[in-house]
Design an enzyme around this catalytic site. Structure first.
Site, PDB file in Angstrom:
ATOM      1  N   SER A  65       0.824  -1.220   0.000  1.00  0.00           N
ATOM      2  CA  SER A  65       0.000   0.000   0.000  1.00  0.00           C
ATOM      3  C   SER A  65       0.854   1.264   0.000  1.00  0.00           C
ATOM      4  O   SER A  65       0.435   2.296  -0.534  1.00  0.00           O
ATOM      5  CB  SER A  65      -0.922  -0.005   1.214  1.00  0.00           C
ATOM      6  N   GLU A  67       3.293   1.815  -1.815  1.00  0.00           N
ATOM      7  CA  GLU A  67       3.615   2.077  -3.229  1.00  0.00           C
ATOM      8  C   GLU A  67       2.389   2.480  -4.067  1.00  0.00           C
ATOM      9  O   GLU A  67       2.517   2.801  -5.250  1.00  0.00           O
ATOM     10  CB  GLU A  67       4.276   0.842  -3.852  1.00  0.00           C
ATOM     11  N   ILE A  91      -3.017  -4.139   7.589  1.00  0.00           N
ATOM     12  CA  ILE A  91      -3.519  -4.767   8.811  1.00  0.00           C
ATOM     13  C   ILE A  91      -2.518  -4.538   9.934  1.00  0.00           C
ATOM     14  O   ILE A  91      -1.323  -4.773   9.762  1.00  0.00           O
ATOM     15  CB  ILE A  91      -3.746  -6.278   8.613  1.00  0.00           C
ATOM     16  N   GLU A  94       2.501  -5.745  15.156  1.00  0.00           N
ATOM     17  CA  GLU A  94       2.924  -5.539  16.554  1.00  0.00           C
ATOM     18  C   GLU A  94       3.468  -4.135  16.792  1.00  0.00           C
ATOM     19  O   GLU A  94       3.615  -3.703  17.933  1.00  0.00           O
ATOM     20  CB  GLU A  94       4.004  -6.572  16.914  1.00  0.00           C
ATOM     21  N   HIS A  97       4.441   0.481  12.635  1.00  0.00           N
ATOM     22  CA  HIS A  97       4.630   0.520  11.167  1.00  0.00           C
ATOM     23  C   HIS A  97       3.299   0.781  10.462  1.00  0.00           C
ATOM     24  O   HIS A  97       3.221   1.522   9.490  1.00  0.00           O
ATOM     25  CB  HIS A  97       5.245  -0.802  10.702  1.00  0.00           C
ATOM     26  N   PHE A 122      -9.374   6.415  -2.862  1.00  0.00           N
ATOM     27  CA  PHE A 122      -8.719   5.723  -1.748  1.00  0.00           C
ATOM     28  C   PHE A 122      -9.534   4.472  -1.374  1.00  0.00           C
ATOM     29  O   PHE A 122     -10.455   4.523  -0.567  1.00  0.00           O
ATOM     30  CB  PHE A 122      -8.615   6.686  -0.556  1.00  0.00           C
ATOM     31  N   ARG A 136     -14.983  -6.579   4.932  1.00  0.00           N
ATOM     32  CA  ARG A 136     -15.114  -5.388   4.078  1.00  0.00           C
ATOM     33  C   ARG A 136     -14.623  -5.630   2.654  1.00  0.00           C
ATOM     34  O   ARG A 136     -14.454  -4.695   1.873  1.00  0.00           O
ATOM     35  CB  ARG A 136     -14.371  -4.209   4.721  1.00  0.00           C
TER      36      ARG A 136
HETATM   37  N1  LIG Z   1       2.267  -4.538   6.437  1.00  0.00           N
HETATM   38  C1  LIG Z   1       1.656  -4.168   5.279  1.00  0.00           C
HETATM   39  C2  LIG Z   1       2.355  -3.595   4.214  1.00  0.00           C
HETATM   40  N2  LIG Z   1       3.694  -3.398   4.304  1.00  0.00           N
HETATM   41  C3  LIG Z   1       4.532  -3.108   3.144  1.00  0.00           C
HETATM   42  C4  LIG Z   1       4.487  -1.636   2.724  1.00  0.00           C
HETATM   43  O1  LIG Z   1       3.266  -1.296   2.091  1.00  0.00           O
HETATM   44  C5  LIG Z   1       5.623  -1.356   1.733  1.00  0.00           C
HETATM   45  O2  LIG Z   1       5.472  -2.187   0.598  1.00  0.00           O
HETATM   46  C6  LIG Z   1       7.000  -1.576   2.358  1.00  0.00           C
HETATM   47  O3  LIG Z   1       7.097  -0.804   3.542  1.00  0.00           O
HETATM   48  C7  LIG Z   1       8.131  -1.207   1.392  1.00  0.00           C
HETATM   49  O4  LIG Z   1       8.015   0.113   0.975  1.00  0.00           O
HETATM   50  N3  LIG Z   1       1.701  -3.215   3.092  1.00  0.00           N
HETATM   51  C8  LIG Z   1       0.342  -3.409   2.963  1.00  0.00           C
HETATM   52  O5  LIG Z   1      -0.230  -3.068   1.929  1.00  0.00           O
HETATM   53  N4  LIG Z   1      -0.347  -3.981   3.990  1.00  0.00           N
HETATM   54  C9  LIG Z   1       0.255  -4.366   5.155  1.00  0.00           C
HETATM   55  O6  LIG Z   1      -0.435  -4.886   6.075  1.00  0.00           O
HETATM   56  C1  LIG Z   2       1.162  -2.844   8.681  1.00  0.00           C
HETATM   57  C2  LIG Z   2       2.455  -3.536   8.720  1.00  0.00           C
HETATM   58  O1  LIG Z   2       3.448  -3.113   8.160  1.00  0.00           O
HETATM   59  C3  LIG Z   2       2.537  -4.691   9.646  1.00  0.00           C
HETATM   60  O2  LIG Z   2       2.055  -5.841   8.954  1.00  0.00           O
HETATM   61  C4  LIG Z   2       3.965  -4.944  10.060  1.00  0.00           C
HETATM   62  O3  LIG Z   2       3.887  -5.826  11.140  1.00  0.00           O
HETATM   63  P1  LIG Z   2       4.725  -5.484  12.464  1.00  0.00           P
HETATM   64  O4  LIG Z   2       4.232  -4.150  12.976  1.00  0.00           O
HETATM   65  O5  LIG Z   2       4.403  -6.622  13.425  1.00  0.00           O
HETATM   66  O6  LIG Z   2       6.178  -5.448  12.058  1.00  0.00           O
END
Ligand SMILES: Nc1c(NC[C@H](O)[C@H](O)[C@H](O)CO)[nH]c(=O)[nH]c1=O
Ligand SMILES: CC(=O)[C@@H](O)COP(=O)(O)O
Length: 159
Positions: A65, A67, A91, A94, A97, A122, A136
């Protein structure tokens, strides 16, 4: 209104303009693929149901997301694209991020629409659990992809 009080697939689309000639870009995040594929199916079928032409719907995949903004920009800068729909699912894990991705994603997508003066929708789920996301993406709360597609069509009608 909270999503729990509104079905995401229940969108009033009366009075929409003819979109048979409109071209749509759909940017899809590959993270949480089971969810984002369901969002894509919903968006695609809703565009068709509202009168879009299959050949005028172009898909682009991006890794996550975060990107989506750049993918949306690559689509929105094209003169032949009338509206862009972004689809993703973030989602909570922990750490914090989640917060940074959601903020960057929302801000980035907003900026692209304003920069290129065209609808950039969006369609990103930001949930605490996988179940909330599935609810959803064609579950008991409807499909965010349906809502995003209907929003794109409505915005083209407004414009
Ligand atoms: N944790 C989730 C991510 N993480 C990856 C980031 O979106 C991105 O690709 C990375 O940080 C490299 O730039 N992305 C999602 O779409 N959903 C997640 O739950
Ligand atoms: C939304 C995220 O990037 C998430 O999936 C990363 O998981 P964590 O916060 O446990 O590293």
């Amino acid at each position: 209104m909270a999503t729990a009080l509104k079905n995401l697939s229940d969108n009033k689309t009366s009075g929409m303009r003819d979109i048979s000639g409109a071209k749509f870009g759909i940017v899809v995040s590959e993270w949480n693929e089971e969810v984002t594929e369901a969002l894509y199916s919903g968006a695609f079928e809703t565009l068709i149901a509202l009168g879009a032409t299959r050949e005028h719907i172009e898909r682009m995949n991006v890794p996550g997301s975060f990107e989506l903004s750049l993918g949306a920009q690559w689509m929105a800068k094209r003169n032949d694209i009338d509206a862009v729909i972004t689809l993703g699912c973030v989602i909570q894990g922990e750490t914090r991020h989640f917060d940074f991705i959601c903020q960057a994603c929302a801000n980035g997508i907003t900026e692209v629409g304003l920069k290129y003066d065209k609808p950039v929708i969006f369609g990103v789920l930001t949930t605490e659990t996988q179940k909330q996301a599935m609810d959803r993406a064609g579950g008991r709360h409807g499909n965010k992809g349906d809502e995003a597609a209907a929003t794109a069509v409505k915005m083209l009608s407004v414009k």
